[in-house]
Design a protein around this motif. Structure first.
Motif: not given
Length: 145
Positions: A40-44
């Protein structure tokens, strides 16, 4: 701390748990909260791993452990910190604490409870708690559980 039954505290805890009891029991995402939040945070997984001081593969293994329910609370707190979140650990009773004590008292003592103790709403007022306390006075608290 003494091992004693505090009916007022039980009723207070019941009121506090009321909101949590409304939550869906199966609200946890299948892939776990860690992966859900990370995506959801767009974190890898590499970025999460870097925040945790592990490799991307290590971060994915931790996510899998959380999803499987095999993670420790300390590791879960570490993951939450990496996602700028907090872990809230708690037990949510399936039934009212007052009802549990009432039912157990009936089981071991065979004492019929006053009719004022029937119904969840009735268990919240002072008069009802006094009636329950009176019934419990006839039972050894030590042998209750």
């Amino acid at each position: 701390m003494k091992n004693r039954l505090d009916l007022t505290r039980l009723a207070e805890l019941d009121r506090q748990f009321c909101d949590f009891a409304q939550l869906q029991r199966n609200a946890t995402p299948r892939c776990g909260w860690t992966k859900t939040l990370r995506l959801a945070l767009g974190m890898s997984s590499s970025a999460l791993g870097e925040r945790l001081g592990v490799t991307a593969q290590g971060a994915r293994k931790l996510e899998q452990a959380e999803a499987n329910g095999t993670i420790t609370l300390n590791t879960l707190a570490r993951l939450a910190h990496g996602l700028d979140c907090e872990v809230h650990y708690m037990f949510v009773p399936r039934t009212s604490l007052v009802e549990q004590v009432l039912r157990r008292t009936q089981e071991i003592a065979g004492i019929p409870m006053p009719s004022t103790l029937k119904g969840a709403e009735a268990q919240k007022d002072a008069e009802t708690l006094m009636a329950l306390a009176s019934a419990l006075a006839k039972v050894s608290k030590r042998g209750l559980w």
